[in-house]
Scaffold this motif. Structure first.
Motif, PDB file in Angstrom:
ATOM      1  N   GLN A  66       0.845  -1.202   0.000  1.00  0.00           N
ATOM      2  CA  GLN A  66       0.000   0.000   0.000  1.00  0.00           C
ATOM      3  C   GLN A  66       0.876   1.247   0.000  1.00  0.00           C
ATOM      4  N   VAL A  67       2.173   1.046  -0.133  1.00  0.00           N
ATOM      5  CA  VAL A  67       3.087   2.176  -0.296  1.00  0.00           C
ATOM      6  C   VAL A  67       3.217   2.423  -1.799  1.00  0.00           C
ATOM      7  N   VAL A  68       3.055   3.682  -2.184  1.00  0.00           N
ATOM      8  CA  VAL A  68       3.155   4.012  -3.612  1.00  0.00           C
ATOM      9  C   VAL A  68       4.352   4.937  -3.828  1.00  0.00           C
ATOM     10  N   PRO A  69       5.398   4.442  -4.473  1.00  0.00           N
ATOM     11  CA  PRO A  69       6.527   5.315  -4.771  1.00  0.00           C
ATOM     12  C   PRO A  69       6.124   6.385  -5.793  1.00  0.00           C
ATOM     13  N   GLN A  70       6.555   7.591  -5.522  1.00  0.00           N
ATOM     14  CA  GLN A  70       6.275   8.679  -6.466  1.00  0.00           C
ATOM     15  C   GLN A  70       7.551   9.042  -7.230  1.00  0.00           C
ATOM     16  N   LEU A  71       7.389   9.330  -8.503  1.00  0.00           N
ATOM     17  CA  LEU A  71       8.542   9.680  -9.337  1.00  0.00           C
ATOM     18  C   LEU A  71       8.424  11.103  -9.857  1.00  0.00           C
ATOM     19  N   MET A  72       9.571  11.757  -9.920  1.00  0.00           N
ATOM     20  CA  MET A  72       9.670  13.080 -10.546  1.00  0.00           C
ATOM     21  C   MET A  72      10.472  12.881 -11.823  1.00  0.00           C
TER      22      MET A  72
END
Ligand SMILES: Cc1cc2nc3c(=O)[nH]c(=O)nc-3n(C[C@H](O)[C@H](O)[C@H](O)COP(=O)(O)O)c2cc1C
Length: 328
Positions: A66-72
């Motif tokens: 349920q952890v969602v890595p965010q990308l830039m």
């Protein structure tokens, strides 16, 4: 209604995510990591990579997912490389940051900088979703604002987003030039969701912006959304989601346990008392609202230079100030 913990750079790192989950229970449906930079040399910074390693995220198969890595990312190739790396770690979803307002980010044509150039954004998303249609790619969610300088820009943006199989679309109800201040643009948000649906957009919609109490949640109850993402409200009241679900207000013992666990969590992450205290002060900047007339106690916390001094100052604030629970 689902509730998400918003990504916050330097703050919603694995010590906070794990400890929040362990102490405040399982009310938060997803925790978004602060953005990891998808660099053009295709290499994550060590500290960014560490934050998403499965063994740093408790119970990875259960809660960890349920952890969602965010990308830039500023282009499709960098995003696709980074999303592939995230998938290899076992994650099912990655999130693309289309909202960071910082000038250093915007000037590099990333974050909210991408909202300035819808043509380029469309081309980037075309390339991303064409590749993502292949097997073994994580699902892609987007976190956007309503525009760069004017919320009328949302129409064109929503038209673009509606064309892709986006897993979930989070809309921070502000434009870039609002940064994080002022009242959210509730009407413009509502209109944007309408435009998105009329354009054929099928993704679930997540509302974001200034939900920090049961009262402020009332304000958005009639807005169209499937989930709500909360940032500063959860830093201020770690039990907020439980309250929004009709549960009990934050208790002093619980806050003490949370603070104690956070200190120990950070001590493993950055082994220097002064730096750990510095991290804790970021939390105290929000948490002090639970203590009535606490100025002199807070000052002592801020002045502490060792673990002993810090804990003594924390004991004093709990002993000396009236505790104010959740901000209903
Ligand atoms: C200190 C700080 C760091 C943030 N870092 C990120 C980030 O890494 N990625 C992102 O998408 N948004 C970031 N945000 C924006 C939050 O995710 C969220 O959109 C914003 O705080 C508004 O929600 P809130 O009113 O519930 O706090 C950050 C906000 C703050 C205050």
């Amino acid at each position: 209604m689902r509730f998400y913990y918003a990504p916050m750079e330097g703050i919603t790192l694995y010590p906070l995510r794990n400890i929040h989950r362990q102490i405040m229970g399982d009310g938060v449906d997803k925790y978004f990591t602060p953005f990891l930079t998808a660099t053009n040399n295709h290499h994550f910074k060590n500290r960014e990579k560490k934050d998403v390693l499965p063994d740093k995220n408790i119970a990875f198969d259960d809660y960890g997912n349920q952890v969602v890595p965010q990308l830039m990312a500023g282009n499709a190739a960098d995003f696709l490389w980074a999303a592939g790396e995230i998938k290899k770690l076992g994650y099912e979803e990655v999130n693309l940051n289309l909202g960071c307002p910082a000038p250093t980010v915007v000037n590099r044509h990333k974050g909210a900088g991408l909202l300035q150039d819808p043509e380029y954004l469309k081309q980037m998303l075309d390339e991303i979703f064409e590749e993502a249609a292949k097997d073994s790619f994580p699902q892609i969610s987007l976190k956007t604002r309503l525009g760069f300088s004017d919320d009328k820009e949302a129409d064109a943006l929503m038209n673009i987003y509606a064309a892709y199989p986006v897993k979930e679309l989070t809309i921070h109800a502000r434009v870039r030039e609002d940064y994080y201040s002022g009242s959210p643009r509730y009407d413009a948000y509502k209109r944007a969701v309408e435009v998105y649906r009329k354009s054929g957009g099928k993704a679930d919609i997540c509302y974001n912006g200034n939900v920090d109490s049961v009262k402020s949640f009332e304000k958005i109850k009639d807005l169209p959304c499937d989930s709500v993402m909360i940032g500063r409200g959860l830093l201020t009241d770690p039990a907020l989601v439980r309250c929004l679900r009709g549960g009990e207000a934050l208790k002093p013992k619980e806050l003490r346990d949370y603070l104690g666990a956070l200190y120990e969590g950070y001590a493993q992450y950055i082994p220097e008392d002064r730096n750990v205290i510095f991290k804790m002060l970021e939390h105290w900047a929000f948490l002090h609202v639970h203590f009535k007339d606490c100025d002199k106690y807070l000052k002592a916390i801020r002045k502490s230079r060792s673990k002993g001094e810090y804990h003594a100052a924390v004991n004093n604030i709990f002993a000396g100030c009236e505790f104010i629970g959740s901000a209903y």
